[in-house]
Design an enzyme around this catalytic site. Structure first.
Site: not given
Ligand code: AMP
Length: 270
Positions: A22, A26-28, A52, A139, A144, A175, A178
């Site tokens: 959440g 814009a990356g999501h 995590q 990326q 991950q 982006l 955090r």
């Protein structure tokens, strides 16, 4: 969620899935758009996964705004949103974990013990619920992505993993949810990660192949931004994540640093 996903797949539609924590940016949304363009139906999840986070990390203050996230996902024509409560995902007494050995202990895993155990476990659980044809990752979280790919292969999960490019601010900052923690001064300092990565790219473009020299040049860039505390800067093989001596096409440059109290990561593929 399981029933809704099954219904979609049984109607013959390819189902794409975008797992997130959440505080969408814009990356999501680039992952959602990739899923939308490749799949007849798209599911997303918003879940701040407690397992995590380390005991001293930012779980309690991690930004949360489900109404805003829902609105953004609706605008992107996402079909299904899964936003479970922590108690729903982790019933009392749950003791089963997914561990991707080796890869999980390096780099991020060294600084954040248990982090990837939490990631691999929640992603497995989400895959079991959604049973997507394709799942989309950024990326931005390079390690991950490597770990999820390995898990899918090792456990025959039958999901196609798609990794999408890192979306950046116009000045290069990757982006991240955090980034909202950064005050204006820290926001400027945070650019040092990208600057160091660009320095490595520029030297590599000029023919430098010695990973140690490239790394030293990057450390110098960090040294010029005193308030930023470097956690690691490494040049590694993009599949094994082991340090390389000479860069070859596909070497992965990864870094993490504390800007004030905020820990940021970034990377690039040479
Ligand atoms: P998170 O909400 O941080 O767990 O991220 C959810 C997904 O979005 C992960 O696959 C991330 O790699 C991806 N992601 C986060 N930031 C970016 C970014 N700047 N560009 C592309 N993907 C990203």
């Amino acid at each position: 969620m399981r029933n809704a996903c099954r219904e979609i797949r049984q109607s013959g539609k390819r189902l794409g899935f975008v797992p997130t924590m959440g505080a969408l940016h814009a990356g999501h949304l680039s992952l959602v758009q990739a899923a939308r363009s490749q799949c007849a139906a798209v599911a997303a999840s918003v879940f701040v996964n407690p397992t995590q986070f380390g005991p001293k990390e930012d779980l309690s203050k991690y930004p949360r705004d489900l109404d805003r996230d829902r609105g953004l996902l609706e605008k992107e024509n996402v079909d299904l949103l899964f936003a479970p409560a922590a108690e729903e995902m982790y019933p009392a007494g749950a003791v089963t974990w997914v561990t991707v050995e080796g890869l999980s202990e390096r780099l991020e895993g060294k600084s954040r013990p248990g982090h990837f155990r939490g990631v691999a476990t929640i992603v497995s659980k989400l895959f079991n619920i959604v049973e997507p044809d394709r799942a989309y990752f950024g990326q931005k979280d390079a390690q991950q992505a490597v770990i999820i790919r390995k898990m899918v292969r090792d456990l025959d999960l039958g999901v196609e993993v798609v990794v999408c490019p890192t979306v950046r601010e116009s000045d290069g900052l990757a982006l991240s949810s955090r980034n909202v923690y950064l005050n204006p001064e820290e926001r400027k300092q945070a650019l040092v990660l990208y600057r160091a990565l660009c320095r490595v790219q520029a030297l590599a473009d000029r023919g430098e192949r010695d990973a140690m020299k490239l790394r030293e040049a990057a450390l110098q860039v960090f040294a010029e931004e005193k308030p930023v505390r470097l956690d690691y800067f490494e040049i590694v093989n993009k599949d094994s994540l082991e340090p390389v001596k000479d860069i070859v096409r596909g070497a992965l440059v990864v870094t993490a640093a504390f800007v004030g109290k905020t820990r940021l990561i970034d990377n690039l593929v040479l």
